[in-house]
Design an enzyme around this catalytic site. Structure first.
Site, short mmCIF file in Angstrom:
data_model
loop_
_atom_site.label_atom_id
_atom_site.label_comp_id
_atom_site.label_asym_id
_atom_site.label_seq_id
_atom_site.Cartn_x
_atom_site.Cartn_y
_atom_site.Cartn_z
CG HIS A 210 -0.38 0.11 2.64
ND1 HIS A 210 0.33 -0.24 3.02
CD2 HIS A 210 0.12 1.98 2.54
CE1 HIS A 210 1.37 -0.14 4.20
NE2 HIS A 210 0.35 0.93 4.65
C1 UD1 Z 1 -2.73 5.19 6.05
C2 UD1 Z 1 -0.96 5.57 6.16
C3 UD1 Z 1 -0.50 4.57 6.54
C4 UD1 Z 1 -0.62 3.37 6.87
C5 UD1 Z 1 -1.58 3.16 6.57
C6 UD1 Z 1 -2.55 1.99 6.88
C7 UD1 Z 1 -0.94 8.02 6.66
C8 UD1 Z 1 0.50 8.55 6.53
N1 UD1 Z 1 -0.59 6.88 6.11
O1 UD1 Z 1 -2.39 4.91 4.25
O2 UD1 Z 1 1.29 4.92 6.92
O3 UD1 Z 1 0.37 2.21 6.70
O4 UD1 Z 1 -2.80 3.90 6.41
O5 UD1 Z 1 -3.44 1.11 5.87
O6 UD1 Z 1 -1.14 8.50 7.29
N2 UD1 Z 1 -8.99 3.59 1.40
C9 UD1 Z 1 -10.81 3.53 2.00
N3 UD1 Z 1 -10.87 3.09 2.54
C10 UD1 Z 1 -10.51 3.42 4.18
C11 UD1 Z 1 -9.23 3.86 4.11
C12 UD1 Z 1 -8.68 4.32 3.25
O7 UD1 Z 1 -11.06 3.81 0.20
O8 UD1 Z 1 -11.47 3.05 5.35
C13 UD1 Z 1 -8.85 4.26 0.81
C14 UD1 Z 1 -9.17 7.12 0.50
O9 UD1 Z 1 -9.98 6.87 0.02
C15 UD1 Z 1 -7.53 6.43 -0.42
C16 UD1 Z 1 -6.77 5.08 0.02
O10 UD1 Z 1 -7.46 4.32 0.25
O11 UD1 Z 1 -8.09 6.82 -1.19
C17 UD1 Z 1 -5.13 5.91 1.14
O12 UD1 Z 1 -5.98 6.55 2.29
P1 UD1 Z 1 -5.04 7.15 3.38
O13 UD1 Z 1 -5.77 7.34 4.59
O14 UD1 Z 1 -4.55 8.81 2.57
O15 UD1 Z 1 -4.05 6.27 3.62
P2 UD1 Z 1 -3.44 4.85 3.28
O16 UD1 Z 1 -2.60 5.00 1.89
O17 UD1 Z 1 -4.58 4.05 3.75
#
Ligand code: UD1
Length: 372
Positions: A210
């Protein structure tokens, strides 16, 4: 009689839930001394990324849910800060406790110190020395404003001292995530994950992916998929897919790669217990996660980390982790070595014994009592 201490615990994203669970459990043992408030920022919001973990880990319903959701880093951090400030004003805690290195960690820590509320950072001092990683920025900044820094490995103490943090504020207490693993291993063993996916113990590898550095750049993502192509010819790979990876696969139109790999099984992101079972019974794990490097070390399952560096060096020095980077040939070579029986199992690092939360809460009670 002393008044009860009020500790406000923050969670936001998936890797926070297993870190806060043992802390909340420990606080419950001191109910007459500490009142606990739980805030969920809502950075992760899906059932698979959040709700399942509350159920598996028996976490209490958050007292405050900020519902921030996804956005750019600045917008997400800003939204959390704005909403968290209201909670601080309403609750006036004696301490805010944050864990890990996600955007929710720095956002809530910063809000608290601005209101002169001390911050405890659990999992302090880890450094990848790679400032292109958003998590590295979150770690450095959170540590620099925290008053109580709880570390998981000795290298973290050294990093903090080098950054000018007083040794009186640093406590080597062990690893709360391992408290959770030890506490849930037996229940996880009863999970029907393998049966459901028709897998046999040690007959498959597990993949998680991820990190922005791996999935947000097409050439890096393709490189990893090409390595997977080679590996899945030798062993089945199960990939519980993270929403970010899923989104980028679609955006880069890489679905064809997946279709070409009959032995790569893409499944939904799993809850804590199911995933623990999947990991524990696998032949090896391929990952770019931080926490999984630590969990595989304790499970003595070989781990190949698909990153150029790790902020958790003890998992390489003492544990089962090998940092293989993003180079296709190196990834394949190390995977084939494991398949042929050459494995690194390693030792469990010091104080990863299931008692980290106990130590942390004992220290906090002593220190905060002195202040009030
Ligand atoms: C975040 C953390 C990372 C951690 C990871 C574990 C930061 C900078 N990053 O990254 O350190 O290792 O979580 O998962 O805080 N999304 C969904 N559903 C959700 C959550 C996210 O669809 O429940 C999608 C969002 O729309 C986004 C993408 O996943 O497009 C990334 O989510 P985001 O919270 O930005 O960061 P992670 O990559 O999950």
């Amino acid at each position: 009689m002393n008044k009860r201490l009020k500790i406000l615990n923050v969670v936001g994203a998936r890797p926070n839930f297993m870190k806060i669970a043992p802390i909340i459990k420990e606080i419950r043992r001191y109910q007459n001394k500490i009142e606990s408030v739980l805030v969920h920022t809502g950075q992760h919001f899906d059932r698979e990324m959040s709700k399942l973990f509350f159920e598996d880990l028996h976490l209490p319903k958050p007292d405050f849910y900020l519902g921030v959701g996804s956005a750019s880093h600045a917008a997400q951090t800003a939204k959390i800060m704005e909403r968290f400030e209201d909670v601080l004003v309403k609750t006036s805690p004696d301490l805010v406790l944050v864990v890990g290195d996600v955007n929710s960690t720095i956002a809530c820590a910063l809000c608290s110190v601005k209101l002169n509320i001390p911050v405890a950072h659990v999992e302090a001092g880890l450094r990848s020395f790679d400032r292109t990683m958003p998590e590295e920025i979150n770690r450095v900044l959170t540590d620099s404003i925290s008053e109580y820094l709880f570390t998981t490995e000795k290298a973290a103490n050294k990093n903090l001292l080098k950054e000018g943090i007083s040794k009186d504020n640093i406590y080597f207490t062990g690893n709360v995530m391992i408290d959770t693993l030890i506490g849930h291993k037996k229940i996880a063993d009863r999970s029907s994950t393998l049966k459901r996916l028709k897998l046999k113990k040690r007959d498959y590898a597990v993949l998680t992916l991820h990190r922005s550095s791996n999935v947000d750049k097409k050439h890096s993502f393709v490189n990893i998929l090409e390595a997977l192509y080679e590996i899945q010819r030798e062993i089945a790979i199960v990939w519980p897919i993270h929403p970010r990876a899923k989104k980028m696969l679609r955006q880069f139109e890489l679905d064809d790669y997946i279709l070409r790999m009959p032995n790569l099984r893409v499944v939904s992101a799993m809850g804590y217990l199911e995933f623990l079972k999947l990991m524990a019974d696998s032949r090896f794990v391929l990952t770019d996660s931080g926490g999984i490097q630590e969990e595989t070390t304790v499970l003595k399952v070989p781990c190949l980390t698909l990153r150029r560096n790790t902020e958790r060096p003890v998992t390489v020095k003492e544990g089962s982790n090998i940092v293989v980077g993003q180079d296709r040939q190196r990834i394949v070579k190390e995977a084939l070595k494991i398949i042929s029986g050459k494995v690194k199992r390693g030792e469990t690092p010091k104080l990863w014994d299931g008692k980290a939360a106990e130590r942390i809460i004992r220290i906090l009670i002593q220190r905060l009592r002195k202040k009030t």
